[in-house]
Design an enzyme around this catalytic site. Structure first.
Site, PDB file in Angstrom:
ATOM      1  N   PRO A  88       0.819  -1.219   0.000  1.00 60.31           N
ATOM      2  CA  PRO A  88       0.000   0.000   0.000  1.00 60.31           C
ATOM      3  C   PRO A  88       0.852   1.268   0.000  1.00 60.31           C
ATOM      4  CG  PRO A  88      -0.463  -1.385   1.945  1.00 60.31           C
ATOM      5  CD  PRO A  88       0.662  -2.021   1.209  1.00 60.31           C
ATOM      6  N   GLU A 115       1.877  -7.721   8.862  1.00 62.26           N
ATOM      7  CA  GLU A 115       1.707  -6.257   8.872  1.00 62.26           C
ATOM      8  C   GLU A 115       2.590  -5.593   7.823  1.00 62.26           C
ATOM      9  OE1 GLU A 115      -0.872  -5.528  10.857  1.00 62.26           O
ATOM     10  OE2 GLU A 115      -0.643  -7.658  11.326  1.00 62.26           O
ATOM     11  N   ARG A 153      -2.485  -8.325 -20.986  1.00 61.60           N
ATOM     12  CA  ARG A 153      -3.353  -7.995 -22.113  1.00 61.60           C
ATOM     13  C   ARG A 153      -2.693  -7.018 -23.088  1.00 61.60           C
ATOM     14  NH1 ARG A 153      -5.903  -3.327 -21.663  1.00 61.60           N
ATOM     15  NH2 ARG A 153      -7.761  -3.834 -22.863  1.00 61.60           N
ATOM     16  N   ASP A 168      -8.169   1.784 -25.716  1.00 63.20           N
ATOM     17  CA  ASP A 168      -8.729   1.689 -24.374  1.00 63.20           C
ATOM     18  C   ASP A 168      -8.981   3.035 -23.753  1.00 63.20           C
ATOM     19  OD1 ASP A 168      -8.770  -0.992 -24.073  1.00 63.20           O
ATOM     20  OD2 ASP A 168      -6.846  -1.133 -23.050  1.00 63.20           O
TER      21      ASP A 168
END
Ligand code: 4H6
Length: 257
Positions: A88, A115, A153, A168
Protein backbone atom coordinates in the site's frame (compact mmCIF):
# COMPACT_ATOMS: atom_id res chain seq x y z
CA UNK A 1 7.34 -12.15 -20.97
CA UNK A 2 8.30 -14.20 -17.93
CA UNK A 3 6.98 -13.27 -14.47
CA UNK A 4 8.34 -14.73 -11.23
CA UNK A 5 5.93 -14.41 -8.30
CA UNK A 6 7.13 -14.77 -4.71
CA UNK A 7 4.35 -15.60 -2.28
CA UNK A 8 3.36 -17.54 0.83
CA UNK A 9 0.14 -18.57 -0.96
CA UNK A 10 0.91 -19.81 -4.48
CA UNK A 11 -2.45 -21.64 -4.63
CA UNK A 12 -4.26 -18.27 -4.66
CA UNK A 13 -3.07 -17.72 -8.24
CA UNK A 14 -4.59 -20.87 -9.71
CA UNK A 15 -8.02 -19.44 -10.58
CA UNK A 16 -7.04 -16.21 -12.34
CA UNK A 17 -4.10 -17.76 -14.22
CA UNK A 18 -5.95 -20.83 -15.54
CA UNK A 19 -9.03 -19.13 -17.03
CA UNK A 20 -9.82 -16.97 -20.01
CA UNK A 21 -7.23 -14.61 -21.50
CA UNK A 22 -4.42 -15.23 -18.99
CA UNK A 23 -4.73 -18.94 -19.67
CA UNK A 24 -4.60 -18.36 -23.43
CA UNK A 25 -1.66 -15.94 -23.11
CA UNK A 26 0.33 -18.71 -21.42
CA UNK A 27 -0.78 -21.39 -23.89
CA UNK A 28 0.30 -19.27 -26.87
CA UNK A 29 3.67 -18.58 -25.24
CA UNK A 30 3.25 -14.80 -24.85
CA UNK A 31 3.39 -15.15 -21.06
CA UNK A 32 4.96 -17.60 -18.63
CA UNK A 33 4.61 -17.44 -14.87
CA UNK A 34 6.61 -19.19 -12.15
CA UNK A 35 5.16 -19.25 -8.64
CA UNK A 36 7.75 -19.45 -5.85
CA UNK A 37 6.69 -20.36 -2.33
CA UNK A 38 8.65 -18.15 0.06
CA UNK A 39 8.18 -20.82 2.76
CA UNK A 40 10.39 -23.18 0.72
CA UNK A 41 13.26 -20.83 1.57
CA UNK A 42 12.88 -20.91 5.35
CA UNK A 43 15.53 -22.87 7.24
CA UNK A 44 14.01 -23.66 10.66
CA UNK A 45 11.94 -26.77 11.36
CA UNK A 46 8.67 -24.79 11.69
CA UNK A 47 9.23 -23.01 8.34
CA UNK A 48 8.82 -19.60 9.96
CA UNK A 49 8.30 -16.75 7.51
CA UNK A 50 7.28 -14.08 10.06
CA UNK A 51 8.40 -12.79 13.45
CA UNK A 52 7.46 -10.21 16.09
CA UNK A 53 8.53 -6.61 15.42
CA UNK A 54 11.60 -5.15 17.13
CA UNK A 55 10.43 -2.33 19.36
CA UNK A 56 7.27 -4.18 20.26
CA UNK A 57 3.70 -3.42 19.26
CA UNK A 58 1.18 -5.72 17.68
CA UNK A 59 1.31 -7.83 14.58
CA UNK A 60 3.98 -9.77 12.77
CA UNK A 61 6.65 -8.82 10.24
CA UNK A 62 7.74 -10.84 7.23
CA UNK A 63 11.29 -12.08 7.86
CA UNK A 64 14.11 -10.88 5.64
CA UNK A 65 16.06 -14.15 5.00
CA UNK A 66 13.35 -16.30 3.37
CA UNK A 67 12.28 -13.53 0.98
CA UNK A 68 15.81 -12.53 0.00
CA UNK A 69 16.87 -16.17 -0.45
CA UNK A 70 13.79 -16.90 -2.57
CA UNK A 71 14.42 -13.94 -4.87
CA UNK A 72 18.19 -14.51 -5.13
CA UNK A 73 17.61 -18.17 -6.05
CA UNK A 74 15.82 -17.02 -9.22
CA UNK A 75 16.97 -13.47 -10.09
CA UNK A 76 20.64 -12.58 -10.30
CA UNK A 77 21.38 -9.24 -8.64
CA UNK A 78 22.20 -6.52 -11.20
CA UNK A 79 20.34 -8.54 -13.86
CA UNK A 80 18.19 -5.48 -14.49
CA UNK A 81 14.97 -7.43 -13.90
CA UNK A 82 12.45 -5.20 -12.08
CA UNK A 83 11.76 -6.73 -8.65
CA UNK A 84 8.49 -5.19 -7.54
CA UNK A 85 7.14 -5.24 -4.02
CA UNK A 86 3.33 -5.08 -3.85
CA UNK A 87 2.44 -2.75 -1.00
CA UNK A 88 0.00 0.00 0.00
CA UNK A 89 3.03 2.32 0.26
CA UNK A 90 4.08 1.90 -3.38
CA UNK A 91 3.67 4.17 -6.40
CA UNK A 92 0.06 3.93 -7.52
CA UNK A 93 -0.25 1.61 -10.53
CA UNK A 94 -1.99 2.96 -13.62
CA UNK A 95 -2.30 2.30 -17.37
CA UNK A 96 0.95 4.14 -18.13
CA UNK A 97 2.87 1.88 -15.71
CA UNK A 98 1.12 -1.18 -17.18
CA UNK A 99 2.32 -0.09 -20.60
CA UNK A 100 5.88 0.48 -19.37
CA UNK A 101 6.02 -2.90 -17.62
CA UNK A 102 4.68 -4.64 -20.75
CA UNK A 103 7.92 -3.60 -22.51
CA UNK A 104 10.03 -5.70 -20.12
CA UNK A 105 10.99 -9.28 -20.98
CA UNK A 106 10.96 -10.32 -17.34
CA UNK A 107 9.38 -9.16 -14.05
CA UNK A 108 9.42 -10.33 -10.44
CA UNK A 109 6.55 -9.61 -8.04
CA UNK A 110 6.84 -10.04 -4.27
CA UNK A 111 3.62 -10.51 -2.29
CA UNK A 112 3.66 -9.67 1.40
CA UNK A 113 1.52 -10.78 4.29
CA UNK A 114 1.37 -9.97 8.02
CA UNK A 115 1.71 -6.26 8.87
CA UNK A 116 4.50 -5.75 6.39
CA UNK A 117 8.07 -6.54 5.39
CA UNK A 118 11.34 -6.27 7.25
CA UNK A 119 12.75 -3.04 5.79
CA UNK A 120 15.95 -4.82 4.70
CA UNK A 121 13.99 -6.69 2.02
CA UNK A 122 13.54 -3.32 0.33
CA UNK A 123 17.22 -2.51 0.78
CA UNK A 124 18.47 -5.73 -0.84
CA UNK A 125 16.32 -7.21 -3.59
CA UNK A 126 13.52 -4.71 -4.29
CA UNK A 127 13.87 -2.28 -7.20
CA UNK A 128 10.33 -0.84 -7.20
CA UNK A 129 7.27 -0.72 -4.96
CA UNK A 130 3.76 -0.60 -6.44
CA UNK A 131 0.27 -0.18 -5.00
CA UNK A 132 -2.89 -0.95 -6.96
CA UNK A 133 -4.81 1.78 -5.11
CA UNK A 134 -5.35 3.50 -1.79
CA UNK A 135 -6.83 0.64 0.21
CA UNK A 136 -5.47 -2.22 2.33
CA UNK A 137 -5.58 -5.90 1.34
CA UNK A 138 -4.84 -8.92 3.52
CA UNK A 139 -1.86 -9.71 1.29
CA UNK A 140 -0.10 -8.68 -1.91
CA UNK A 141 -1.37 -11.62 -4.00
CA UNK A 142 -4.53 -10.00 -5.37
CA UNK A 143 -2.52 -6.85 -6.14
CA UNK A 144 0.05 -8.95 -8.04
CA UNK A 145 -2.75 -10.61 -10.04
CA UNK A 146 -4.08 -7.20 -11.01
CA UNK A 147 -0.63 -6.20 -12.30
CA UNK A 148 -0.25 -9.49 -14.20
CA UNK A 149 -3.67 -9.09 -15.83
CA UNK A 150 -3.19 -5.45 -16.82
CA UNK A 151 0.28 -6.16 -18.27
CA UNK A 152 -0.57 -9.47 -19.98
CA UNK A 153 -3.35 -7.99 -22.11
CA UNK A 154 -0.84 -5.52 -23.57
CA UNK A 155 1.58 -8.24 -24.75
CA UNK A 156 1.69 -8.78 -28.53
CA UNK A 157 -0.92 -11.26 -29.75
CA UNK A 158 -2.78 -11.65 -26.45
CA UNK A 159 -5.86 -9.67 -27.49
CA UNK A 160 -7.58 -10.40 -30.81
CA UNK A 161 -7.56 -6.80 -32.00
CA UNK A 162 -3.93 -5.55 -31.85
CA UNK A 163 -5.21 -1.94 -31.62
CA UNK A 164 -7.57 -2.66 -28.70
CA UNK A 165 -5.17 -1.56 -25.95
CA UNK A 166 -4.45 1.69 -27.82
CA UNK A 167 -8.17 2.52 -28.04
CA UNK A 168 -8.73 1.69 -24.37
CA UNK A 169 -10.22 4.12 -22.01
CA UNK A 170 -7.28 5.49 -19.97
CA UNK A 171 -4.91 4.87 -22.89
CA UNK A 172 -6.71 7.59 -24.88
CA UNK A 173 -7.07 9.60 -21.68
CA UNK A 174 -10.87 9.44 -21.96
CA UNK A 175 -13.54 7.21 -20.48
CA UNK A 176 -15.34 4.87 -22.86
CA UNK A 177 -18.54 5.86 -24.66
CA UNK A 178 -21.70 3.77 -23.99
CA UNK A 179 -21.96 0.44 -25.80
CA UNK A 180 -25.08 -1.31 -27.15
CA UNK A 181 -25.89 -4.62 -28.79
CA UNK A 182 -29.18 -6.39 -29.69
CA UNK A 183 -32.09 -6.01 -28.93
CA UNK A 184 -32.84 -2.49 -30.26
CA UNK A 185 -35.37 -1.95 -27.44
CA UNK A 186 -35.29 -3.33 -23.88
CA UNK A 187 -37.96 -2.31 -21.33
CA UNK A 188 -38.60 0.88 -23.27
CA UNK A 189 -34.90 1.79 -23.42
CA UNK A 190 -33.90 2.18 -27.04
CA UNK A 191 -30.52 2.21 -28.75
CA UNK A 192 -29.53 5.71 -29.98
CA UNK A 193 -30.65 6.12 -33.62
CA UNK A 194 -27.20 7.13 -34.82
CA UNK A 195 -25.81 3.66 -33.97
CA UNK A 196 -28.44 2.05 -36.23
CA UNK A 197 -28.02 4.61 -39.02
CA UNK A 198 -25.05 2.96 -40.73
CA UNK A 199 -23.44 6.41 -41.05
CA UNK A 200 -19.93 5.63 -39.74
CA UNK A 201 -18.68 9.23 -39.50
CA UNK A 202 -21.72 10.17 -37.40
CA UNK A 203 -21.20 7.08 -35.23
CA UNK A 204 -17.56 8.03 -34.61
CA UNK A 205 -18.51 11.64 -33.73
CA UNK A 206 -21.26 10.46 -31.36
CA UNK A 207 -18.87 8.04 -29.63
CA UNK A 208 -16.21 10.70 -29.24
CA UNK A 209 -18.72 13.17 -27.80
CA UNK A 210 -20.15 10.62 -25.37
CA UNK A 211 -16.60 9.78 -24.23
CA UNK A 212 -16.00 13.47 -23.63
CA UNK A 213 -19.34 13.85 -21.81
CA UNK A 214 -18.60 10.89 -19.51
CA UNK A 215 -15.07 12.05 -18.79
CA UNK A 216 -16.32 15.59 -18.05
CA UNK A 217 -19.03 14.28 -15.71
CA UNK A 218 -17.13 11.50 -13.94
CA UNK A 219 -13.38 12.08 -14.31
CA UNK A 220 -12.50 15.71 -15.07
CA UNK A 221 -8.96 14.88 -13.83
CA UNK A 222 -8.58 12.37 -16.68
CA UNK A 223 -9.96 14.87 -19.19
CA UNK A 224 -7.33 17.44 -18.25
CA UNK A 225 -4.53 15.11 -19.39
CA UNK A 226 -6.21 13.95 -22.63
CA UNK A 227 -5.15 14.97 -26.13
CA UNK A 228 -8.08 17.08 -27.38
CA UNK A 229 -8.89 18.37 -30.86
CA UNK A 230 -10.50 21.75 -31.59
CA UNK A 231 -13.80 19.93 -32.18
CA UNK A 232 -13.44 18.24 -28.75
CA UNK A 233 -12.87 21.63 -27.12
CA UNK A 234 -15.95 23.12 -28.79
CA UNK A 235 -18.08 20.23 -27.60
CA UNK A 236 -16.75 20.57 -24.03
CA UNK A 237 -17.48 24.33 -24.15
CA UNK A 238 -21.08 23.47 -25.04
CA UNK A 239 -21.26 21.00 -22.17
CA UNK A 240 -19.85 23.56 -19.76
CA UNK A 241 -22.30 26.21 -20.97
CA UNK A 242 -25.22 23.77 -20.58
CA UNK A 243 -24.04 23.07 -17.01
CA UNK A 244 -23.77 26.77 -16.21
CA UNK A 245 -27.22 27.45 -17.66
CA UNK A 246 -28.71 24.55 -15.70
CA UNK A 247 -27.18 25.68 -12.44
CA UNK A 248 -28.34 29.24 -13.01
CA UNK A 249 -31.87 27.99 -13.60
CA UNK A 250 -31.79 25.98 -10.36
CA UNK A 251 -30.53 29.01 -8.43
CA UNK A 252 -33.09 31.17 -10.25
CA UNK A 253 -30.53 33.77 -11.23
CA UNK A 254 -29.16 34.96 -14.56
CA UNK A 255 -26.26 32.85 -15.99
CA UNK A 256 -22.75 34.16 -15.27
CA UNK A 257 -20.02 34.24 -17.92
C1 4H6 B 1 3.20 -4.77 2.20
C2 4H6 B 1 3.09 -4.14 3.41
C3 4H6 B 1 -0.86 -4.19 -1.55
C4 4H6 B 1 2.14 -5.55 1.74
C5 4H6 B 1 1.95 -4.31 4.17
C6 4H6 B 1 -0.62 -5.08 -0.49
C7 4H6 B 1 -2.71 -3.30 -0.35
C8 4H6 B 1 -1.90 -3.31 -1.47
C9 4H6 B 1 0.99 -5.75 2.49
C10 4H6 B 1 0.90 -5.11 3.73
C11 4H6 B 1 -1.46 -5.03 0.61
C12 4H6 B 1 -2.17 -2.35 -2.59
C13 4H6 B 1 -0.45 -6.58 5.10
C14 4H6 B 1 -0.63 -4.16 5.38
C15 4H6 B 1 -1.84 -6.73 5.67
C16 4H6 B 1 -2.00 -4.41 5.99
C17 4H6 B 1 -0.11 -6.61 1.96
N1 4H6 B 1 -2.48 -4.16 0.64
N2 4H6 B 1 -0.26 -5.27 4.52
N3 4H6 B 1 -2.97 -1.32 -2.37
N4 4H6 B 1 -1.30 -5.85 1.71
O1 4H6 B 1 -1.63 -2.53 -3.67
O2 4H6 B 1 -2.08 -5.69 6.59
Amino acid sequence: MHIDVFTLHPAMFAGPLTESILKRAQEMGALSISLHDIRDHTEDKHNTADDTPYGGGGGMVMKVEPVVRAVEAVIASSSGVPVILMSPQGRVFNQRLASELSQESRLALICGHYEGFDERIRQTVVTDELSIGDYVLTGGELAAMVIIDAVARLLPGVLGDPDAPIKDSHATGLLEHPHYTRPPAFRGMTVPDVLLSGHQANVERWRRQESLRRSWQRRPDVLLKAALSDADRWFLMELAQADIAERAQKDDRPPQG
